[in-house]
Motif scaffolding. Structure first.
Motif, PDB file in Angstrom:
ATOM      1  N   UNK A 226       0.822  -1.195   0.000  1.00 44.35           N
ATOM      2  CA  UNK A 226       0.000   0.000   0.000  1.00 44.35           C
ATOM      3  C   UNK A 226       0.865   1.257   0.000  1.00 44.35           C
ATOM      4  N   UNK A 227       0.453   2.223  -0.795  1.00 42.09           N
ATOM      5  CA  UNK A 227       1.227   3.463  -0.885  1.00 42.09           C
ATOM      6  C   UNK A 227       0.694   4.519   0.099  1.00 42.09           C
ATOM      7  N   UNK A 228       1.542   5.496   0.353  1.00 41.63           N
ATOM      8  CA  UNK A 228       1.193   6.625   1.224  1.00 41.63           C
ATOM      9  C   UNK A 228       1.344   7.919   0.442  1.00 41.63           C
ATOM     10  N   UNK A 229       0.450   8.872   0.707  1.00 38.75           N
ATOM     11  CA  UNK A 229       0.598  10.161   0.037  1.00 38.75           C
ATOM     12  C   UNK A 229       0.382  11.321   1.010  1.00 38.75           C
TER      13      UNK A 229
ATOM     14  N   UNK B  93       3.959  10.244  -3.631  1.00 39.71           N
ATOM     15  CA  UNK B  93       3.619   8.867  -3.232  1.00 39.71           C
ATOM     16  C   UNK B  93       4.834   8.077  -2.809  1.00 39.71           C
ATOM     17  N   UNK B  94       4.680   7.225  -1.807  1.00 38.84           N
ATOM     18  CA  UNK B  94       5.812   6.409  -1.349  1.00 38.84           C
ATOM     19  C   UNK B  94       5.330   5.186  -0.583  1.00 38.84           C
ATOM     20  N   UNK B  95       6.259   4.251  -0.350  1.00 40.77           N
ATOM     21  CA  UNK B  95       5.964   3.070   0.467  1.00 40.77           C
ATOM     22  C   UNK B  95       5.912   3.464   1.942  1.00 40.77           C
TER      23      UNK B  95
ATOM     24  N   UNK C 171      -2.111  -4.905   7.663  1.00 43.80           N
ATOM     25  CA  UNK C 171      -3.037  -4.449   6.626  1.00 43.80           C
ATOM     26  C   UNK C 171      -2.533  -3.141   5.995  1.00 43.80           C
ATOM     27  N   UNK C 172      -1.796  -2.365   6.773  1.00 49.33           N
ATOM     28  CA  UNK C 172      -1.318  -1.056   6.304  1.00 49.33           C
ATOM     29  C   UNK C 172       0.141  -1.080   5.852  1.00 49.33           C
ATOM     30  N   UNK C 173       0.931  -1.943   6.504  1.00 53.27           N
ATOM     31  CA  UNK C 173       2.380  -1.929   6.229  1.00 53.27           C
ATOM     32  C   UNK C 173       2.732  -3.097   5.329  1.00 53.27           C
ATOM     33  N   UNK C 174       2.334  -2.997   4.063  1.00 52.99           N
ATOM     34  CA  UNK C 174       2.468  -4.133   3.165  1.00 52.99           C
ATOM     35  C   UNK C 174       3.921  -4.373   2.753  1.00 52.99           C
TER      36      UNK C 174
END
Ligand SMILES: *Cc1c(COP(=O)(O)O)cnc(C)c1O
Length: 494
Positions: free
Chosen positions: A1-4, A12-14, A61-64
């Motif tokens: 999952x990406x973060x923005x 966008x990033x991991x 679930x969040x830290x793929x």
């Protein structure tokens, strides 16, 4: 999952990158691009698990880009018996059939900051590996008390990190000072600053933005980082305990799976109650989120009117961790409720920086009202709640008392009978003087002596780490003027 970023969705990033950066370069907060959904089967699967296992599943679930095995190992380190004084980690204490208290202070520093700050250092240390970073992260913290100690305790001994904490010389309680100056670990440092919390904070901010210092440290193999609650690595571990509390109540037959539960949270920087919101957005059956403030009622006004206005007097209260006028994490809520509208969020934040005030759109006002109820409680109300609940058999600290008082107000005003969990964020032993006074005793002595007095009167056990402070050797005795803080940092990172 990406973060923005909440201020620019094209950034966008991991997850590992987001944890390492802490804050986006545009000033926005790094936030997951989507919110994973859980159903009753997922929750039922958590019910029989230990807290550590629940944490690994939910965070996974969040830290793929972290493995579940990794996350489980971190959770075992963070929440194990060496650190926490109960195997339940975050136990739910039941007061009556519809009223429960989630105790988040069983960790090493007796405040809820441990729940996140035992986890963040491990997420960060792994993030350095995952992103191929060879420099050592130096965490600089300005603290008004709780965060500094919890961060030192979390980072002590963590590879490729160092931590240096600045606290206001006369601005923390005697117990808090003793906690920090006796901290063990080769990679930790602490320094008192002549002045108040703002002086310490301004000094840290100055060091962060000073290019010369940055360059010098880079040449020595360091980069500066922060353990502030805007880091996603601090919010996520807090989502876990809302799901965990729900599962505990189901496991113990106090709640039916699927039944709605309200949460009432004593709020400062809006991190804890934001985590409750994410739990709800993931599909946990949550009714109202009740946001409890002390006399610094900027959030109460905001949730009622849609106007956020920091132009108001700052009150020093007996719940100091909630004395705050700019609640940074609110930005993530506005982003989500506005349908991830980065331009809208940016406009609000620009107005806040410029005029100290913004008013949200009508759509947002309605969304806020639907999710939240805001209330506040003054100093007399805080003491009264401590006394009232103590009579009913439960001893609580000043921050928890604000939550209890606002929960009672909410029930009186709305008649809502939904089962409710209010969140307890610190042990009463961290604020002995105010707690003693509230239950009708005269505090005799100062600091750690009051632990015995409160124990003598109430019989409630003293957290073992606080009791152990009495015999502990003071390791740090450094004081600096505000202008000398840079020198302290350069000395620490030789
Ligand atoms: C930090 C803190 C709070 C406020 O939590 P936020 O996440 O900043 O809203 C409440 N109580 C205690 C004891 C704290 O240390």
């Amino acid at each position: 999952m990406k973060y923005y970023s909440t201020r620019d969705k094209s950034v966008r990033m991991e997850a590992a990158e987001a944890v390492k950066m802490g804050l986006s370069r545009d000033g926005g907060l790094l936030t997951p691009c989507e919110i994973p959904q859980v159903d009753e089967d997922f929750l039922a699967g958590l019910v029989p698990l230990r807290y550590q296992e629940r944490a690994a599943k939910v965070m996974g679930l969040y830290l793929t880009d972290y493995t579940e095995e990794e996350l489980l190992r971190f959770a075992e380190n963070a929440y194990g018996p060496e650190k926490f004084d109960t195997p339940a980690v975050a136990p739910v204490h039941t007061l009556d059939a519809a009223t429960h208290c989630l105790e988040l202070w069983h960790g090493p520093t007796s405040a809820f900051k441990d729940m996140a700050l035992q986890m963040l250092p491990q997420l960060l240390s792994a993030a350095l590996r995952k992103t191929g970073e060879h420099k050592t992260a130096c965490i600089l913290v300005a603290t008004s008390g709780d965060t500094g100690k919890a961060a030192m305790e979390g980072f002590a001994g963590v590879p490729q990190t160092k931590i240096l904490v600045f606290y206001p010389k006369d601005g923390v309680s005697a117990v808090q000072e003793a906690q920090m100056t006796t901290q063990e670990g080769d990679n930790v440092g602490v320094c008192a600053v002549v002045g108040n919390f703002d002086d310490a904070q301004a000094g840290v901010k100055r060091i962060f933005s000073d290019e010369t210092t940055r360059k010098t440290l880079e040449d020595r193999g360091y980069f500066l980082s922060s353990a502030n609650s805007i880091n996603w690595g601090r919010i996520l571990p807090q989502v876990v305990y809302y799901l965990s509390a729900y599962c505990d109540l189901v496991r113990d037959g106090k709640l039916r799976m699927g039944e709605k539960l309200n949460f009432c949270v004593p709020t400062g920087n809006f991190g804890d109650i934001l985590a409750a919101y994410y739990a709800k957005r993931m599909g946990l059956p949550v009714g109202k989120l009740i946001c409890a403030s002390n006399r610094n009622d900027v959030l109460t006004e905001f949730l009622r009117t849609g106007v956020y206005d920091r132009n108001r007097p700052f009150h020093t209260t007996m719940s100091p961790s909630m004395d705050i006028l700019v609640s940074s994490n609110l930005e993530r809520l506005l982003f989500d409720l506005s349908g991830e509208n980065d331009a809208e969020v940016r406009a609000y934040m620009d107005a806040l920086a410029g005029e100290g005030r913004y008013e949200v759109s009508d759509g947002l006002k309605a969304a806020l009202k639907e999710q939240y109820w805001g209330g506040f409680c003054d100093e007399a109300g805080t003491s009264a709640a401590i006394a009232d609940y103590y009579k009913k058999g439960y001893l609580m600290d000043t921050h928890t008392a604000v939550a209890a008082s606002v929960m009672d107000q909410y029930r009186r005003e709305t008649g809502d009978r939904t089962p409710t969990v209010f969140v307890s964020t610190a042990s009463p032993y961290k604020f002995c003087d105010h707690v003693l006074a509230a239950i009708g005793e005269t505090p005799a002595g100062d600091g750690v002596e009051l632990l015995d007095q409160l124990h003598g009167v109430t019989g409630v056990p003293v957290p073992r780490r606080l009791a152990a402070l009495k015999g502990k050797r003071r390791r740090f005795d450094l004081t600096a003027e505000k202008a000398g803080m840079d020198g302290v940092v350069l000395d620490f990172l030789k």
